[in-house]
Design an enzyme around this catalytic site. Structure first.
Site, PDB file in Angstrom:
ATOM      1  N   GLN A   1       0.852  -1.193   0.000  1.00  0.00           N
ATOM      2  CA  GLN A   1       0.000   0.000   0.000  1.00  0.00           C
ATOM      3  C   GLN A   1       0.890   1.246   0.000  1.00  0.00           C
ATOM      4  O   GLN A   1       1.660   1.474   0.931  1.00  0.00           O
ATOM      5  CB  GLN A   1      -0.938   0.026   1.214  1.00  0.00           C
ATOM      6  CG  GLN A   1      -1.991   1.133   1.043  1.00  0.00           C
ATOM      7  CD  GLN A   1      -2.874   1.354   2.252  1.00  0.00           C
ATOM      8  OE1 GLN A   1      -2.375   1.419   3.378  1.00  0.00           O
ATOM      9  NE2 GLN A   1      -4.170   1.494   2.037  1.00  0.00           N
TER      10      GLN A   1
ATOM     11  N   TYR B   1      -5.623  10.951   3.894  1.00  0.00           N
ATOM     12  CA  TYR B   1      -4.220  11.203   3.548  1.00  0.00           C
ATOM     13  C   TYR B   1      -4.128  12.011   2.245  1.00  0.00           C
ATOM     14  O   TYR B   1      -5.139  12.452   1.709  1.00  0.00           O
ATOM     15  CB  TYR B   1      -3.447   9.876   3.502  1.00  0.00           C
ATOM     16  CG  TYR B   1      -3.381   9.247   4.888  1.00  0.00           C
ATOM     17  CD1 TYR B   1      -2.674   9.888   5.913  1.00  0.00           C
ATOM     18  CD2 TYR B   1      -4.076   8.081   5.203  1.00  0.00           C
ATOM     19  CE1 TYR B   1      -2.645   9.358   7.199  1.00  0.00           C
ATOM     20  CE2 TYR B   1      -4.041   7.543   6.486  1.00  0.00           C
ATOM     21  CZ  TYR B   1      -3.322   8.191   7.479  1.00  0.00           C
ATOM     22  OH  TYR B   1      -3.288   7.674   8.755  1.00  0.00           O
TER      23      TYR B   1
ATOM     24  N   ARG C   1      -7.418   2.263  -2.943  1.00  0.00           N
ATOM     25  CA  ARG C   1      -8.282   2.230  -1.753  1.00  0.00           C
ATOM     26  C   ARG C   1      -8.895   3.597  -1.539  1.00  0.00           C
ATOM     27  O   ARG C   1      -8.179   4.609  -1.546  1.00  0.00           O
ATOM     28  CB  ARG C   1      -7.473   1.818  -0.533  1.00  0.00           C
ATOM     29  CG  ARG C   1      -8.371   1.517   0.661  1.00  0.00           C
ATOM     30  CD  ARG C   1      -7.641   0.826   1.794  1.00  0.00           C
ATOM     31  NE  ARG C   1      -8.553  -0.110   2.446  1.00  0.00           N
ATOM     32  CZ  ARG C   1      -8.653  -0.275   3.761  1.00  0.00           C
ATOM     33  NH1 ARG C   1      -7.870   0.402   4.580  1.00  0.00           N
ATOM     34  NH2 ARG C   1      -9.517  -1.124   4.265  1.00  0.00           N
TER      35      ARG C   1
ATOM     36  N   GLY D   1      -9.736  -6.069   8.685  1.00  0.00           N
ATOM     37  CA  GLY D   1      -8.644  -5.362   9.332  1.00  0.00           C
ATOM     38  C   GLY D   1      -8.441  -5.845  10.751  1.00  0.00           C
ATOM     39  O   GLY D   1      -7.618  -6.737  11.015  1.00  0.00           O
ATOM     40  N   ARG D   2      -9.233  -5.306  11.679  1.00  0.00           N
ATOM     41  CA  ARG D   2      -9.040  -5.640  13.094  1.00  0.00           C
ATOM     42  C   ARG D   2      -9.077  -7.138  13.380  1.00  0.00           C
ATOM     43  O   ARG D   2      -8.277  -7.604  14.213  1.00  0.00           O
ATOM     44  CB  ARG D   2     -10.069  -4.864  13.942  1.00  0.00           C
ATOM     45  CG  ARG D   2      -9.736  -3.357  13.986  1.00  0.00           C
ATOM     46  CD  ARG D   2     -10.911  -2.527  14.427  1.00  0.00           C
ATOM     47  NE  ARG D   2     -11.993  -2.632  13.446  1.00  0.00           N
ATOM     48  CZ  ARG D   2     -13.215  -2.139  13.630  1.00  0.00           C
ATOM     49  NH1 ARG D   2     -13.498  -1.528  14.751  1.00  0.00           N
ATOM     50  NH2 ARG D   2     -14.129  -2.259  12.682  1.00  0.00           N
TER      51      ARG D   2
HETATM   52  C1  LIG Z   1      -4.437  -0.836  13.879  1.00  0.00           C
HETATM   53  C2  LIG Z   1      -5.012  -0.329  12.584  1.00  0.00           C
HETATM   54  C3  LIG Z   1      -4.158   0.086  11.579  1.00  0.00           C
HETATM   55  C4  LIG Z   1      -4.670   0.498  10.336  1.00  0.00           C
HETATM   56  N1  LIG Z   1      -3.795   0.855   9.338  1.00  0.00           N
HETATM   57  C5  LIG Z   1      -4.264   1.149   8.090  1.00  0.00           C
HETATM   58  C6  LIG Z   1      -3.364   1.389   7.018  1.00  0.00           C
HETATM   59  O1  LIG Z   1      -2.132   1.329   7.165  1.00  0.00           O
HETATM   60  N2  LIG Z   1      -3.894   1.697   5.813  1.00  0.00           N
HETATM   61  C7  LIG Z   1      -5.261   1.747   5.594  1.00  0.00           C
HETATM   62  O2  LIG Z   1      -5.710   2.015   4.476  1.00  0.00           O
HETATM   63  N3  LIG Z   1      -6.134   1.485   6.602  1.00  0.00           N
HETATM   64  C8  LIG Z   1      -5.665   1.166   7.827  1.00  0.00           C
HETATM   65  N4  LIG Z   1      -6.544   0.851   8.831  1.00  0.00           N
HETATM   66  C9  LIG Z   1      -7.964   0.674   8.503  1.00  0.00           C
HETATM   67  C10 LIG Z   1      -8.261  -0.807   8.222  1.00  0.00           C
HETATM   68  O3  LIG Z   1      -7.601  -1.248   7.040  1.00  0.00           O
HETATM   69  C11 LIG Z   1      -9.765  -1.056   8.047  1.00  0.00           C
HETATM   70  O4  LIG Z   1     -10.254  -0.197   7.037  1.00  0.00           O
HETATM   71  C12 LIG Z   1     -10.540  -0.805   9.335  1.00  0.00           C
HETATM   72  O5  LIG Z   1      -9.933  -1.471  10.436  1.00  0.00           O
HETATM   73  C13 LIG Z   1     -11.989  -1.295   9.199  1.00  0.00           C
HETATM   74  O6  LIG Z   1     -12.018  -2.673   8.850  1.00  0.00           O
HETATM   75  P1  LIG Z   1     -12.336  -3.801   9.977  1.00  0.00           P
HETATM   76  O7  LIG Z   1     -13.706  -3.479  10.497  1.00  0.00           O
HETATM   77  O8  LIG Z   1     -12.283  -5.118   9.253  1.00  0.00           O
HETATM   78  O9  LIG Z   1     -11.303  -3.667  11.038  1.00  0.00           O
HETATM   79  C14 LIG Z   1      -6.069   0.493  10.101  1.00  0.00           C
HETATM   80  C15 LIG Z   1      -6.921   0.107  11.133  1.00  0.00           C
HETATM   81  C16 LIG Z   1      -6.422  -0.302  12.355  1.00  0.00           C
HETATM   82  C17 LIG Z   1      -7.378  -0.760  13.434  1.00  0.00           C
END
Ligand SMILES: Cc1cc2nc3c(=O)[nH]c(=O)nc-3n(C[C@H](O)[C@H](O)[C@H](O)COP(=O)(O)O)c2cc1C
Length: 373
Positions: free
Chosen positions: A100, A189, A236, A326-327
């Site tokens: 990414q 961003y 994204r 993600g989480r």
């Molecule tokens: C610890 C953490 C780090 C994240 N880092 C990024 C990242 O580097 N780039 C990005 O596009 N989104 C990042 N996100 C967003 C996640 O990719 C995702 O969109 C978000 O957690 C919602 O999805 P989920 O409900 O499956 O967790 C991050 C989220 C968390 C919790």
């Protein structure tokens, strides 16, 4: 429940994915203080290699766009070498991984760039605060927080430099063995700052109407696809997100414009953050997923608060082709196995989400290895 749709193979650009479970990008801040990927990171990603595709944590393409302690970069040969260990480990474990590509724009604190003013489309700060770099006597605990500052309006030379940095980042990603790249145009961003009307008040060719506000993205898409080929490039977006003070006067029109651009360049996928439930961000009143689907012929990945059954239902209904998690990936390296077997998911210790080393990072056990289960 068999989750048949989620575990079907999928053609995504140049790749064939064995299933439709995507690991969402997660910043975990385990690189060196000099932004070089570590052996710990190689182990962490390899543990998660049985998903359809891993999207790496956000990776800075330009030192001026890097504003977070211990996140990885992709602008030096040392960083490329560090990433090569990660991609080798993922490939050896049978997986696929995209990088990414990231520029934080106005969300960079001056502390990270020698006291300089960060860059942005317009002299308007992001909303809220972020981690500042630690002092020399840092003991590894929580980092201090500082509010975002007013950025310097980017000149055309600054814009050209950012576009070049994306092209260079894509070239370095391929050198490091990544299978492709994801342009990070989400979450407030740099690219998102140009896209969304409340962050971009420019009156030149990079602001104003949608052709203006999408111009930076168009140039970045051109630079990145020229290097990687469109079938190894995804994007994204989060056009309905209000995080960090973002907002657009017409998210529908913005989503249409970005989907049309992605279609024009023939990108492999659009990765949309648009939660089905509250959590990381609120569910938007007017979701844009179906608009994107109507315009873009490539793969659509949806993200936001999904679990196995809801992801399967989303794909079965034809709403998206794949779903990213993600989480759930923080504490469940074997998420694919757990979802396939309807096994319970482990809870993440969020104290270690963005700081630390092995603990709370690559020490989460798989289901079979977990004690007392
Ligand atoms: C610890 C953490 C780090 C994240 N880092 C990024 C990242 O580097 N780039 C990005 O596009 N989104 C990042 N996100 C967003 C996640 O990719 C995702 O969109 C978000 O957690 C919602 O999805 P989920 O409900 O499956 O967790 C991050 C989220 C968390 C919790």
């Amino acid at each position: 429940m068999s989750l048949d749709a989620l575990f079907q193979p999928l053609h995504l650009g140049a790749l064939t994915l064995p299933n439709r479970v995507i690991m969402a990008p997660l910043t975990r801040a385990r690189a060196t203080p000099g932004n070089v990927p570590t052996a710990l990171m190689a182990e962490y990603y390899a543990q998660r290699a049985d998903c359809g595709l891993i999207i790496s944590e956000a990776t800075a393409v330009d030192p001026l766009g890097m504003g977070w302690y211990r996140v990885p970069g992709l602008w030096t040969s040392e960083m490329v070498e560090g990433w090569a260990h990660v991609t080798s480990a993922v490939h050896a474990a049978g997986g696929r991984i995209f990088a990414q590509l990231w520029h934080m724009g106005r969300l960079v604190l001056p502390d990270y760039i020698g006291g300089a003013q960060p860059l942005g489309p317009t002299p308007l700060p992001g909303e809220g605060q972020t981690f500042a770099p630690p002092s020399l006597d840092y003991d590894g605990g929580f980092l201090p927080m500082k509010p975002y500052v007013v950025p310097r309006e980017m000149t055309h030379a600054d814009i050209s430099q950012a576009v070049e940095a994306y092209g260079g980042g894509a070239a370095n990603a391929l050198r490091a063995g990544f299978d492709g790249v994801e342009i990070h145009a989400a979450n407030g961003y740099l690219i998102d700052q140009f896209l969304q009307s409340n962050a971009n008040h420019r009156t030149d060719a990079y602001g104003g109407d949608l052709p203006g506000r999408t111009r930076l993205l168009r140039e970045i898409m051109a630079a990145v696809t020229a290097v990687a080929g469109p079938d190894r490039v995804g994007i994204r977006i989060s056009p309905t997100s209000a995080r960090k003070g973002m907002g657009d006067e017409n998210p529908d029109a913005l989503a249409d414009a970005v989907a049309s651009l992605a279609q024009e360049f023939g990108l492999a996928y659009i990765h949309l953050i648009e939660p089905i439930a509250s959590g990381f961000m609120e569910r938007p009143e007017n979701p844009v997923i179906s608009r994107i689907r109507a315009i873009f012929r490539g793969v659509v990945i949806q993200n936001g608060s999904f679990d196995g059954p809801s992801a399967d239902a989303c794909i079965a209904a034809g709403q998206a082709d794949a779903v990213s998690f993600g989480r759930p990936y923080i504490a469940n390296p074997d998420l694919v196995t757990r979802m396939r077997g309807a096994l319970p998911l482990a809870a993440a210790d969020m104290d270690y989400a963005y700081v630390g080393d092995a603990r709370g990072y690559n020490d989460y056990p798989t289901w079979r290895a977990a004690p007392s289960q």
